[in-house]
Design a protein around this motif. Structure first.
Motif, PDB file in Angstrom:
ATOM      1  N   MET A 171       0.838  -1.203   0.000  1.00  0.00           N
ATOM      2  CA  MET A 171       0.000   0.000   0.000  1.00  0.00           C
ATOM      3  C   MET A 171       0.878   1.260   0.000  1.00  0.00           C
ATOM      4  SD  MET A 171      -2.816  -1.512   2.689  1.00  0.00           S
ATOM      5  CE  MET A 171      -3.904  -0.120   2.896  1.00  0.00           C
ATOM      6  N   GLU A 172       1.953   1.226   0.784  1.00  0.00           N
ATOM      7  CA  GLU A 172       2.834   2.403   0.825  1.00  0.00           C
ATOM      8  C   GLU A 172       3.472   2.651  -0.538  1.00  0.00           C
ATOM      9  OE1 GLU A 172       5.181   1.421   4.636  1.00  0.00           O
ATOM     10  OE2 GLU A 172       5.185   3.623   4.482  1.00  0.00           O
ATOM     11  N   ARG A 173       3.922   1.571  -1.203  1.00  0.00           N
ATOM     12  CA  ARG A 173       4.541   1.752  -2.529  1.00  0.00           C
ATOM     13  C   ARG A 173       3.518   2.291  -3.529  1.00  0.00           C
ATOM     14  NH1 ARG A 173       7.000  -2.798  -0.802  1.00  0.00           N
ATOM     15  NH2 ARG A 173       5.771  -4.267  -2.049  1.00  0.00           N
ATOM     16  N   GLU A 174       2.293   1.771  -3.432  1.00  0.00           N
ATOM     17  CA  GLU A 174       1.233   2.256  -4.318  1.00  0.00           C
ATOM     18  C   GLU A 174       0.995   3.757  -4.063  1.00  0.00           C
ATOM     19  OE1 GLU A 174      -0.436   0.195  -6.453  1.00  0.00           O
ATOM     20  OE2 GLU A 174      -2.338   1.200  -6.907  1.00  0.00           O
ATOM     21  N   MET A 175       1.011   4.126  -2.781  1.00  0.00           N
ATOM     22  CA  MET A 175       0.780   5.544  -2.460  1.00  0.00           C
ATOM     23  C   MET A 175       1.898   6.429  -3.009  1.00  0.00           C
ATOM     24  SD  MET A 175      -0.855   5.172   1.361  1.00  0.00           S
ATOM     25  CE  MET A 175      -1.372   6.876   1.601  1.00  0.00           C
ATOM     26  N   ASP A 176       3.136   5.924  -2.989  1.00  0.00           N
ATOM     27  CA  ASP A 176       4.239   6.685  -3.594  1.00  0.00           C
ATOM     28  C   ASP A 176       3.978   6.913  -5.075  1.00  0.00           C
ATOM     29  OD1 ASP A 176       5.596   6.822  -1.220  1.00  0.00           O
ATOM     30  OD2 ASP A 176       6.906   5.110  -1.639  1.00  0.00           O
ATOM     31  N   ASP A 177       3.561   5.844  -5.752  1.00  0.00           N
ATOM     32  CA  ASP A 177       3.284   5.962  -7.194  1.00  0.00           C
ATOM     33  C   ASP A 177       2.140   6.936  -7.450  1.00  0.00           C
ATOM     34  OD1 ASP A 177       5.220   4.075  -7.545  1.00  0.00           O
ATOM     35  OD2 ASP A 177       3.831   2.403  -7.931  1.00  0.00           O
ATOM     36  N   LEU A 178       1.101   6.825  -6.635  1.00  0.00           N
ATOM     37  CA  LEU A 178      -0.073   7.676  -6.832  1.00  0.00           C
ATOM     38  C   LEU A 178       0.273   9.141  -6.588  1.00  0.00           C
ATOM     39  CD1 LEU A 178      -2.717   5.378  -5.112  1.00  0.00           C
ATOM     40  CD2 LEU A 178      -2.643   5.964  -7.547  1.00  0.00           C
ATOM     41  N   ARG A 179       1.126   9.359  -5.609  1.00  0.00           N
ATOM     42  CA  ARG A 179       1.550  10.724  -5.316  1.00  0.00           C
ATOM     43  C   ARG A 179       2.306  11.296  -6.497  1.00  0.00           C
ATOM     44  NH1 ARG A 179       2.735  14.184  -0.759  1.00  0.00           N
ATOM     45  NH2 ARG A 179       4.806  15.043  -1.106  1.00  0.00           N
ATOM     46  N   ALA A 180       3.169  10.465  -7.065  1.00  0.00           N
ATOM     47  CA  ALA A 180       3.932  10.913  -8.237  1.00  0.00           C
ATOM     48  C   ALA A 180       3.001  11.199  -9.419  1.00  0.00           C
ATOM     49  CB  ALA A 180       4.964   9.855  -8.615  1.00  0.00           C
ATOM     50  N   ALA A 181       1.856  10.502  -9.427  1.00  0.00           N
ATOM     51  CA  ALA A 181       0.904  10.690 -10.538  1.00  0.00           C
ATOM     52  C   ALA A 181      -0.085  11.824 -10.270  1.00  0.00           C
ATOM     53  CB  ALA A 181       0.160   9.383 -10.791  1.00  0.00           C
ATOM     54  N   GLY A 182       0.160  12.570  -9.210  1.00  0.00           N
ATOM     55  CA  GLY A 182      -0.700  13.729  -8.955  1.00  0.00           C
ATOM     56  C   GLY A 182      -1.614  13.551  -7.759  1.00  0.00           C
ATOM     57  N   GLY A 183      -1.536  12.394  -7.092  1.00  0.00           N
ATOM     58  CA  GLY A 183      -2.394  12.135  -5.936  1.00  0.00           C
ATOM     59  C   GLY A 183      -1.888  12.840  -4.717  1.00  0.00           C
TER      60      GLY A 183
END
Ligand SMILES: [Zn+2]
Length: 571
Positions: free
Chosen positions: A559-571
């Motif tokens: 979940m943390e890695r997904e959140m990193d990716d999502l943040r990079a994508a504008g989340g």
């Protein structure tokens, strides 16, 4: 069965339409050779009662001003439900007394035996008493209002201000709400003592050493022990608390603050560090409906077909409207083998979440419709919420326009980020609520003392939220247990959500590699209804029913890695 029954659930209005059928079942010979037909007849009656009651409830919630529906509801509650429950009890005892063990009925028989074992007539008035205390709790909470910028508003209406991008506004709203809660301290502490003494007495009447052991059996927790719950609490402390601290460190940097206060981050509302306006998924509810159909179909064509059946047959009431009850739910019409979804969509992201969540419950109804008895339909909460929470996660890759959903890629990333953030923040709070109750019901001498409860809650809060600065607001924090309805009204009922979330996260993990395989397993598990124990239900869904830091840690990492990716994508 010879006795005729009303053909449609909507025609059921009087106990006299049911009594002959129950009487016939109670008198019928019950042997190995008649058992299957007898169970099927019982199920027909049970489904009829269930569906009639569900339809009346739907009628009263879709239009709270429908006087005739309300009249029918009260009539049902007073003159049909108690009679049907008593008649049902007779049939349960009859089945147990035969000693018959029809194939596939191990779980219902286990549940029935436990019910009989802990049933005490002398506890019935105590349960009524407990219900009345619950009403008093509702009354106290319902009467809470505050004056915000010159207007008197009910306490829940402070929520948007608790989410304000403006920090002083959040703090002001938080302090105002807490100061109002503190005014009810004495009243709630008084109720608390009454709740506790009733509960201790109920456990004693049923022959249990403490209320926790009694309640455990009442909640039919056969697949895990108090020690497992405590293990789950420490797993959360070990792997989720540090993950939330990492989130908080970033959140603090984003907000440009040095000390994190309860109004800067919590498990109830998401505070957007970039002060963006709320997500706007749709303005017309028909868009919500149509995009949900697209998303469910993308998750699995058969699930999409279920949803389209609901659309076609008028089994969805989605928009907010004057005269509708608040909230959202999914109920079942078991005679028709159909679910019904009720909600109050106004165009916020939470409406999307709600429909995806209730959609998961609805699919449970469709998938388990083939089970041959109502006794096999009793899905434990720990798994019922897997069906709904997993659907939210399975649908999450499709939230962007380009995949059939509602948002620009950046907004979809933001929605998914907020969802995972909420899941991670929920676990530590759940652990506090759970650990607090384990302490309460194993410390019968100390628990009636509100000061001891305050101290215990404070200690737990700080153990599971180590980086929240509580200086100067110690009494507000200590009072946190007064704000958790479950502690007063539904003791021990909370870990279910934490366990279900762990199941949902595992299904989501599986779907990242193989969506078709993960969804097929999910559907097979839903089809089992309540016919298997929890570890088997989870296993069928491709998940482990677990409490350990390794299982939890793997998911938290993902979940943390997904959140990193999502943040990079504008989340
Ligand atoms: Zn749910």
């Amino acid at each position: 069965m010879n006795t005729p029954l009303p053909e449609h659930a909507v025609d059921l209005n009087e106990w006299t339409q049911l009594k002959p059928a129950f009487d016939e079942l109670a008198a019928a010979p019950l042997t190995a050779s008649t058992c299957e037909a007898w169970l099927a007849d019982w199920t027909r009656v049970a489904y009829l009662v269930y569906e009639a009651f569900a339809r009346i409830n739907v009628a009263t919630t879709i239009n709270t001003e429908d006087a005739s529906a309300k009249k029918r509801l009260f009539h049902f509650l007073e003159h049909i439900i108690p009679q049907a429950q008593a008649a049902d009890q007779v049939l349960k005892s009859k089945l147990l007394a035969t000693g018959l063990e029809p194939a596939g009925f191990d779980i219902p028989l286990r549940n029935l035996r436990a019910e009989v074992e802990i049933f005490r007539t002398e506890n019935l008035p105590l349960m009524t008493e407990e219900g009345k205390l619950g009403n008093q709790f509702d009354e106290i909470k319902g009467a809470q209002s505050v004056v915000w910028e010159g207007h008197e508003i009910p306490l829940p209406q402070l929520n948007p201000h608790l989410q304000s991008p403006d920090r002083p506004t959040r703090e002001r709203a938080w302090r105002l709400g807490q100061s109002r809660n503190l005014k009810d301290r004495d009243a709630l502490n008084g109720l608390w003592k009454e709740f506790l003494s009733l509960r201790v007495q109920m456990a004693r009447n049923a022959g249990f050493a403490d209320y926790r052991a009694y309640r455990w059996k009442l909640l039919k927790r056969f697949d895990y022990s108090p020690a497992d719950s405590e293990a789950f609490q420490s797993a959360i402390e070990q792997v989720v608390v540090p993950a939330v601290s990492r989130l908080n460190a970033r959140h603090k940097a984003d907000l440009a603050i040095t000390s994190l206060r309860p109004w800067d981050a919590n498990q109830h509302v998401y505070i957007d560090s970039r002060a963006r306006p709320p997500l706007k998924p749709f303005t017309d509810v028909s868009v919500l409906d149509a995009r949900a159909a697209t998303i469910f179909t993308a998750v699995d064509p058969a699930l999409g077909a279920h949803y389209n059946t609901m659309r076609r047959e008028g089994l969805l009431d989605l928009p907010s409207r004057k005269g509708k009850a608040p909230g959202g739910y999914c109920t079942a019409f078991p005679v028709a083998q159909r679910p019904f979804i009720f909600m109050n969509a106004v165009g916020l992201h939470i409406d999307v979440d709600t429909l995806l969540h209730e959609g998961g419950h609805a699919f449970h109804v469709f998938e388990s419709a083939g089970l041959k008895s109502h006794l096999l339909q009793d899905v434990p909460m720990e798994f019922a919420e897997v069906a709904s929470m997993a659907m939210e996660m399975l649908a999450s890759p499709y939230l962007a326009h380009e995949r059939g959903g509602f948002y620009s890629p950046a907004d979809a990333a933001r929605a998914r980020f907020e969802h995972l953030d909420g899941m991670l923040r929920f676990w530590p709070y759940m652990a506090v609520v759970d650990a607090f109750q384990h302490w309460v019901y194993t410390h019968a001498d100390a628990a009636p003392d509100p000061a001891a409860c305050d101290a215990m809650w404070s200690g737990l809060y700080q153990r599971f939220h180590p980086d929240v600065d509580v200086s100067g607001i110690e009494s507000e924090i200590a009072n946190g247990w007064h704000q958790k309805l479950h502690i007063f009204q539904a003791p021990f009922y909370y870990i279910e959500y934490g366990l279900a979330q762990l199941g949902a996260a595992q299904i989501w993990r599986n779907a990242k590699h193989d969506q078709a395989g993960a969804v097929a397993a999910y559907r097979r598990a839903l089809a089992l209804g309540g016919s298997a124990p929890l570890p088997a239900l989870f296993a069928a869904a491709g998940a482990k029913f677990a409490f350990d830091p390794a299982t939890l840690g793997e998911l938290v990492g993902l979940m943390e890695r997904e959140m990193d990716d999502l943040r990079a994508a504008g989340g």
